[in-house]
Design a protein around this motif. Structure first.
Motif, PDB file in Angstrom:
ATOM      1  N   THR A   1     -13.930 -16.966  24.213  1.00  0.00           N
ATOM      2  CA  THR A   1     -12.801 -16.323  24.831  1.00  0.00           C
ATOM      3  C   THR A   1     -12.508 -14.936  24.062  1.00  0.00           C
ATOM      4  OG1 THR A   1     -11.600 -17.678  23.216  1.00  0.00           O
ATOM      5  CG2 THR A   1     -11.690 -18.462  25.499  1.00  0.00           C
TER       6      THR A   1
ATOM      7  N   PRO B   1      -8.095 -18.019  20.188  1.00  0.00           N
ATOM      8  CA  PRO B   1      -7.368 -16.764  20.007  1.00  0.00           C
ATOM      9  C   PRO B   1      -7.024 -16.285  21.115  1.00  0.00           C
ATOM     10  CG  PRO B   1      -9.517 -16.730  18.627  1.00  0.00           C
ATOM     11  CD  PRO B   1      -9.781 -17.951  19.568  1.00  0.00           C
ATOM     12  N   ALA B   2      -7.692 -16.644  22.433  1.00  0.00           N
ATOM     13  CA  ALA B   2      -7.235 -15.871  23.732  1.00  0.00           C
ATOM     14  C   ALA B   2      -6.507 -16.634  24.771  1.00  0.00           C
ATOM     15  CB  ALA B   2      -8.746 -15.412  24.331  1.00  0.00           C
ATOM     16  N   THR B   3      -5.990 -17.960  23.709  1.00  0.00           N
ATOM     17  CA  THR B   3      -5.065 -18.868  24.483  1.00  0.00           C
ATOM     18  C   THR B   3      -3.660 -17.963  24.734  1.00  0.00           C
ATOM     19  OG1 THR B   3      -5.797 -20.635  23.371  1.00  0.00           O
ATOM     20  CG2 THR B   3      -3.829 -21.152  24.928  1.00  0.00           C
ATOM     21  N   SER B   4      -3.293 -18.316  26.177  1.00  0.00           N
ATOM     22  CA  SER B   4      -1.852 -17.397  26.314  1.00  0.00           C
ATOM     23  C   SER B   4      -0.823 -18.435  25.807  1.00  0.00           C
ATOM     24  CB  SER B   4      -1.827 -17.455  28.045  1.00  0.00           C
ATOM     25  OG  SER B   4      -0.454 -17.191  28.074  1.00  0.00           O
TER      26      SER B   4
ATOM     27  N   PHE C   1       3.524 -12.795  27.381  1.00  0.00           N
ATOM     28  CA  PHE C   1       2.051 -12.539  28.352  1.00  0.00           C
ATOM     29  C   PHE C   1       1.075 -12.302  27.343  1.00  0.00           C
ATOM     30  CE2 PHE C   1       5.780 -10.685  30.768  1.00  0.00           C
ATOM     31  CZ  PHE C   1       5.805 -11.766  31.811  1.00  0.00           C
ATOM     32  N   LEU C   2       1.213 -12.195  26.064  1.00  0.00           N
ATOM     33  CA  LEU C   2      -0.172 -11.949  25.417  1.00  0.00           C
ATOM     34  C   LEU C   2      -0.690 -13.308  24.586  1.00  0.00           C
ATOM     35  CD1 LEU C   2       0.998  -8.696  23.347  1.00  0.00           C
ATOM     36  CD2 LEU C   2      -0.279  -9.018  25.801  1.00  0.00           C
ATOM     37  N   ASP C   3      -1.824 -12.864  24.305  1.00  0.00           N
ATOM     38  CA  ASP C   3      -2.457 -14.484  23.700  1.00  0.00           C
ATOM     39  C   ASP C   3      -2.114 -14.817  22.283  1.00  0.00           C
ATOM     40  OD1 ASP C   3      -4.041 -12.619  22.229  1.00  0.00           O
ATOM     41  OD2 ASP C   3      -5.812 -13.117  23.661  1.00  0.00           O
TER      42      ASP C   3
ATOM     43  N   ARG D   1      -1.321  -1.567  23.174  1.00  0.00           N
ATOM     44  CA  ARG D   1      -0.409  -2.725  22.661  1.00  0.00           C
ATOM     45  C   ARG D   1       0.801  -2.940  22.467  1.00  0.00           C
ATOM     46  NH1 ARG D   1      -2.685  -7.077  20.058  1.00  0.00           N
ATOM     47  NH2 ARG D   1      -4.494  -6.733  21.235  1.00  0.00           N
TER      48      ARG D   1
ATOM     49  N   ALA E   1      -6.419  -8.955  25.249  1.00  0.00           N
ATOM     50  CA  ALA E   1      -5.454  -9.712  24.731  1.00  0.00           C
ATOM     51  C   ALA E   1      -4.287 -10.340  25.754  1.00  0.00           C
ATOM     52  CB  ALA E   1      -4.640  -8.970  23.571  1.00  0.00           C
ATOM     53  N   ILE E   2      -4.575  -9.638  27.083  1.00  0.00           N
ATOM     54  CA  ILE E   2      -3.485 -10.063  27.914  1.00  0.00           C
ATOM     55  C   ILE E   2      -4.026 -11.374  28.704  1.00  0.00           C
ATOM     56  CG2 ILE E   2      -1.986  -9.375  29.746  1.00  0.00           C
ATOM     57  CD1 ILE E   2      -4.108  -6.655  28.568  1.00  0.00           C
ATOM     58  N   SER E   3      -3.267 -12.243  28.718  1.00  0.00           N
ATOM     59  CA  SER E   3      -3.672 -13.287  29.448  1.00  0.00           C
ATOM     60  C   SER E   3      -2.314 -14.020  30.133  1.00  0.00           C
ATOM     61  CB  SER E   3      -4.202 -14.595  28.512  1.00  0.00           C
ATOM     62  OG  SER E   3      -3.478 -14.690  27.596  1.00  0.00           O
TER      63      SER E   3
ATOM     64  N   ALA F   1      -3.075 -11.771  19.586  1.00  0.00           N
ATOM     65  CA  ALA F   1      -2.274 -10.329  19.619  1.00  0.00           C
ATOM     66  C   ALA F   1      -0.764 -10.821  19.175  1.00  0.00           C
ATOM     67  CB  ALA F   1      -2.060 -10.046  21.054  1.00  0.00           C
TER      68      ALA F   1
ATOM     69  N   ALA G   1       5.532 -12.592  22.219  1.00  0.00           N
ATOM     70  CA  ALA G   1       4.933 -11.412  23.443  1.00  0.00           C
ATOM     71  C   ALA G   1       4.634 -12.606  24.292  1.00  0.00           C
ATOM     72  CB  ALA G   1       4.256 -10.503  22.909  1.00  0.00           C
TER      73      ALA G   1
END
Lengths: 320, 506, 322
Positions: C10, B388-391, B344-346, C197, C14-16, B349, B342
């Motif tokens: 961070t 965890p929040a890395t794209s 656009f998610l990190d 999600r 969840a959307i980045s 996710a 996905a």
């Protein structure tokens, strides 16, 4: 048709299945119409159908080319409103102004269309958005120019809409010639072939070094030009232009294209299908009129036709 | 003819090329080799004017050049046959061949009859029997490749670039292609030939250039290198250091995934397969043999026209990805960006995406739990990222792949299907992914790996199932697994004709 | 390898997105816009004008919430204006008393949901492009509306709708409170819930979603249903605002809601953006329209600005790779 399509018969039949369906529907409607009313069968009624379809045919012609490239032109409605208001506004009843204004209107349509094309190329934004934005801008401009019907045209001007050559309506004859020319262009000019290629695979067309920019400018410029023609025709028909003349033409112009078998995703289809689609819709409205169905329900019928057409022609859905 | 010096190119966060050099001379066939992700395709696209280099100099015919668009390169006489064909499905074969070089009559109009005739002649000259009037979309993949090749013969080219042209065609067609290339070479055309198949490189090339991780390794005359030397230059180390040790000999594992009589319309005919716990089973064959389609059918991602699937002994009817997942099956797709991530998610996710219920509390996603899991997996699989929040879009191919494997390894405790698991992954990450796969097999998971890279199949699998033209053509185990054996199963002719010296895809 | 302190920092959503603007860009722009307008025309910051703008934001904002779901799912919903007008017509179709409020609400919601179901069905099961599918339902619904009203609707809006649509409580419009409630509820659904999600995953790539076991078709259909239902509510609110209903209540909202969403960073290519951004987009749009009027500029400029904004915002957010 044989001369126009050197694709092997089997592929061609498959490709044109939809057009055959439309043609069949056309015949069925004709027979049906003949049964429900004696007046339907009269020559004047048939000519009337041709006459009524001229405006729609003109807009849809330009729309077909835009859709063939995988794009769409949503500015046609506002463009017609603007151009027809300007036509009667600038002619202002003077015979001497008719010719210069008509030429100016056609050029202006061409110019607006080319603007659409340039924006699509430069901004790299989907044609849907560009032409939607253009539509709003043009609607605003026409309302700045006039809030209601503007100017007038000399009585002789409605010769375009109601005149006849050899007993046939001028508009209908003009349409047939124009569609034929465009069909020949699509088939026998290099640029015509590139329209299909760009619609089929835009990225591929770029990799192949095809002149994508020229294709876009041609297609949207032509669509604008067609709107100019439609605007002049409609002004002639209604004797005056007003800022909402074109309102319904945006959707209406897409319907015959889709009904005629041109894929919204581009690359496949042609102008003859569109012409059949135009006649089918005009005929349907005519028959519904004879059946005393109110225009409200005609609107519903048209919406349902779009839905039916797009779901029939949709290419087999890929499941992965 | 063509001279690249110091060319660099980077995409968002990834350095694709760092200062590469390459020269291709008129009248030679110059092979360009390297692993996936070595920068070959990027180089081609720069030469073709699709990408603009960030730095470096490109010379064509001795003059420095800069292409603003692909048309510039094309007009200068460069023709590229891309791995993903540039064919227009709604146009006929003839129209595709002459697109951009239409045959015209003296009034300047497109002459369809002549286009048809010339295309027909051209195809015959090439030695293939294709009707120029049918739509390209109706051709087989191999025939599409031949059309793609014939496009290069339409007009005068000075530099011809071929990217993996033999990936989908058989030996006979490859021979036709090589004969054509030899003729072009004799005419003084410069040819840049990208391929994984070392055999054919030794057969046709004059010189060879090796890329690795976006850098130039060496350029040699073909006579000065051996096959083994080429491989070690491409990989950067010896093969035996790459693959972890296989499962020790002994009892074969229990059959966890069994499929029988599977057909997928147009792609797979009555194929059956068994995948065993603790083992890595490879599904090998030519590109287009139906491997992905078979696996997708079993997973429920493609509709099966017939067939039955058993998971852990239990028959599963009307399988969908959702039921397959709930039964403990996972699928790491070949196309990471289009079907796996996905984008656009990190990271967090993406890891929880296959099992959202595990992080859902009262219908809401427990973000803290999700992050906690992600942090654990990031450590576990040594994913290089900021947290965890890395794209995921900003990460390298290897790390993206690890995220996907981590995702499935959490939920798929029975069967894990991996389709080309190391495509577009650098060597370091590749080794790690092999280690992870072997580790998961060691935990008792049945692994099915689809791969076109023969060394990978031979180096990794305990069992190899080979497909040919949509059907299973044989199975190999243990010591019987060799590149030659797989090759022969993948290409031998079903009609009993003598197998030609056909080669396996890549 | 992983710096723990950094990882801790961070713990965001969840959307980045790689192309996302700074989260402060939109509010800053809105504030700047308000400041400039206030300087040019002091009347802009008068209590009555602000209250008026707030009243106008609500109906648009409610539609934008629904539009956000659909656009994140790679679609767009043109039928919202038709649903709004139909809901408004229904609102006047009864006695005009508060006793009918519940029936009106149920019927309007029913129409909105039914339209959403048809849209979703066409888009998922029949692979019709969202643009055409929703355009067609818009037209069909319009036909039904005309047939129902026989051209000119008459009758009154129940007082409760009038209250919600146009009254304020200490300067805060009731419809604004409704908007805030709806925004919070649907904002949580989109940003925090499992369904949300699934919306992002499906919108980012429907194939990926399907292979992850997500029922992408169902998610998409629900998205259109949400849009239809919210459009119905917005139509009722708007009927309360205008008081006199004609067949064209809500005209232009289909475009305005898309413009607002796109301006707010909800990408038309799907999978990106959020409700808060969309609401900022709606607020900016209302402020711009209001300023145009207040500056004594011709009202037609609103339409032109709208057109320019939609193209420029798209050029900014959704450039194609071609």
């Amino acid at each position: 048709m044989t001369a126009l399509a050197p694709i092997r018969l089997s592929s061609r039949l498959r490709a044109n299945q939809g057009v055959l369906v439309v043609a069949a529907l056309l015949v069925i409607l004709l027979i049906f119409g003949a049964f429900i009313s004696d007046r339907f069968r009269t020559t004047s009624n048939i000519l009337n159908i041709f006459e009524q379809s001229t405006g729609l045919a003109l807009v849809s012609l330009g729309q077909t080319l835009a859709i063939l490239t995988g794009g769409i032109d949503l500015s046609v409605g506002s463009m017609i409103s603007l151009l027809s208001t300007l036509t009667s506004g600038l002619i202002a009843g003077k015979v001497s102004m008719v010719l210069p204004v008509a030429i100016g209107i056609l050029l202006l349509g061409l110019l607006i269309g080319i603007c659409n094309g340039l924006l699509i190329i430069w901004l790299r934004v989907h044609p849907l958005i560009v032409t939607l934005g253009m539509s709003a801008v043009l609607q605003g401009i026409v309302l700045l120019y006039s809030l209601g019907p503007a100017g007038s045209v000399p009585p002789s001007f409605n010769f375009l809409a109601y005149g006849k050559v050899l007993g046939l309506p001028i508009g209908a004859v003009f349409i047939l010639v124009l569609f034929l020319l465009v069909a020949l262009f699509l088939r026998y000019a290099r640029l015509g072939r590139y329209i299909y290629a760009v619609g089929d695979d835009e990225v591929g067309a770029r990799l192949m070094g095809l002149p994508r920019a020229r294709v876009m400018l041609t297609v949207y410029g032509f669509s604008g030009f067609c709107c100019g023609l439609a605007a002049i025709y409609l002004t002639s028909r209604f004797s005056v232009g007003q800022p909402y003349t074109g309102l319904n033409y945006t959707l209406a112009s897409i319907t015959p294209v889709v009904v005629g078998g041109t894929l919204l995703s581009g690359g496949k289809g042609g102008v003859f299908g569109t012409l059949l689609g135009v006649y089918l819709i005009s005929l349907l409205n005519n028959v519904l009129n004879f059946m005393d169905v109110s225009t409200h329900y005609q609107l519903i019928a048209q919406g349902l036709i779009v839905i039916a057409a797009v779901s029939i022609y949709v290419e087999k859905k890929k499941r992965v | 003819m063509l001279n690249l010096s110091g060319i660099s190119k980077s995409f968002i966060g990834v350095q694709a090329l760092s200062g590469i050099n390459l020269d291709v001379r008129a009248g030679e066939i110059h092979a360009l080799v390297g692993e996936n992700g070595a920068g070959k395709s990027t180089t081609i696209k720069i030469v073709a004017g699709v990408y603009k280099p960030d730095a470096g100099q490109m010379e064509f015919e001795g003059k420095p050049v800069q292409w603003a668009r692909p048309a510039d390169a094309k007009n200068a006489g460069i023709h590229v046959i891309y791995q993903e064909f540039v064919l227009f499905p709604h146009l006929t074969v003839a129209e595709n061949i002459y697109l951009g070089h239409e045959r015209r009559n003296r009034f300047g109009f497109v002459d369809h009859a002549r286009t048809r005739q010339d295309a027909s002649d051209l195809l015959r000259k090439l030695g293939v029997d294709i009707d120029p009037q049918i739509l390209v979309s109706e051709l087989t993949v191999a025939d599409q490749q031949m059309v793609e090749i014939s496009k290069a013969l339409v007009h005068k080219v000075k530099l011809l670039i071929l990217d993996e042209p033999t990936a989908v065609i058989s030996g006979r067609e490859a021979d036709l292609l090589f004969a054509r290339l030899a003729a072009l070479k004799a005419e003084g055309v410069a040819i840049l030939y990208v391929s994984h198949r070392l055999e054919e490189i030794f057969q046709i090339a004059d010189r060879v250039t090796v890329f690795k991780d976006g850098a130039h390794v060496a350029t040699k005359d073909i006579g000065d290198v051996t096959r083994d030397r080429l491989i070690s230059m491409m990989v950067g180390r010896d093969l035996k250091d790459i693959f972890p040790p296989k499962k020790p000999k002994g009892e074969p594992g229990k059959v966890v995934l069994k499929a029988e009589n599977v057909s997928v319309e147009g792609r797979v005919r009555n194929a059956g397969i068994e995948v065993r716990a603790g083992e890595i089973t490879a599904l090998a064959g030519l590109v287009g043999a139906g491997r992905t389609e078979l696996a997708m059918g079993i997973f429920g991602g493609l509709p099966m026209s017939s067939g039955s699937v058993w998971i852990d002994g239990e028959k599963v009817d009307a399988i969908t990805p959702a039921t397959a997942i709930s039964k403990g099956v996972g699928f790491v797709t070949e196309d990471r960006k289009g079907q796996g991530l996905a984008m656009f998610l990190d990271v967090a996710a993406n890891i929880s995406a296959a099992n959202l219920s595990a992080v859902t509390r009262n219908g809401l996603i427990d973000r803290r739990l999700e992050n906690e899991i992600a942090r654990k997996e990031i450590d576990n699989y040594r994913v290089v990222c900021r947290g965890p929040a890395t794209s995921v879009a900003t990460m390298s191919g290897g790390n993206q792949q690890k995220v996907i494997v981590a995702r499935w390894a959490r939920t798929s405790r029975k069967v894990l299907i991996l389709d080309e698991p190391t495509r577009g992954v650098d060597v370091g990450a590749k080794t790690e992914i092999y280690r992870i796969m072997r580790g998961l097999a060691g935990e008792g998971i049945a692994i099915l790996m689809i791969s076109s890279e023969l060394p990978e199949v031979v180096g990794m699998s305990d069992r190899v199932v080979v497909m040919r033209e949509g059907a299973i053509s044989g199975e190999l185990t243990g010591a019987n697994i060799s590149e030659e054996a797989i090759m022969s199963l993948a290409t031998q002719h079903p009609t009993g004709k003598v197998p030609t010296a056909e080669v396996l895809a890549q | 390898m992983v710096d723990v302190s950094q990882a801790r920092a961070t713990e965001g959503p969840a959307i980045s997105m790689k192309s996302r603007l700074s989260p402060y860009a939109l509010p800053m722009f809105l504030i700047a816009l308000i400041a400039v307008s206030g300087i040019v025309s002091p009347a802009f910051l008068s209590t009555s004008n602000i209250s008026n703008m707030l009243l106008q934001v609500a109906p648009l904002g409610i539609v934008v919430i629904g539009q956000a779901f659909v656009i994140i799912l790679r679609g767009l919903d043109l039928s919202v204006s038709s649903v709004m007008a139909t809901a408004a017509v229904i609102a006047t179709g009864f006695s005009g008393q508060n006793s009918d409020v519940l029936s009106i609400l149920l019927i309007a919601l029913g129409i909105g949901i039914a339209t959403g179901l048809v849209n979703g069905w066409l888009v998922t099961k029949r692979s019709v492009s969202p643009f055409l599918a929703t355009l067609a339902t818009m037209i069909v619904l319009q036909g039904f509306r005309f047939a129902y009203t026989q051209g000119a609707p008459s009758g009154n809006v129940p007082p409760l709708f009038r209250l919600i649509g146009s009254a304020t409580w200490h300067g805060v419009p009731y419809n604004m409170m409704l908007l805030v409630v709806l925004a919070i509820v649907f904002g949580v659904v989109l940003a925090k819930s499992r369904f949300g999600r699934e919306v992002y995953i499906t919108g980012g790539n429907p194939t990926t979603a399907r292979l992850l076991g997500i029922n992408a078709d169902r998610v998409t259909i629900i998205g259109y249903v949400i849009s239809g239902a919210l459009a119905a509510i917005a139509g009722l609110v708007l009927s309360g605002y205008v008081g006199i209903v004609d067949n064209w209540v809500g005209r232009g909202f289909e475009l305005d809601s898309i413009v607002a969403a796109v301006m707010g960073g909800i990408s038309l290519s799907g999978g990106q953006g959020g409700i808060l951004g969309g609401l900022f987009g709606a607020a900016i749009l209302v402020v711009v329209f209001n300023a145009v009027l207040l500056f004594g500029l011709p009202v037609q400029l609103q339409i032109i600005i709208k057109g320019l904004v939609i193209v420029l915002a798209a050029a900014f957010y959704v450039r194609r790779r071609i």
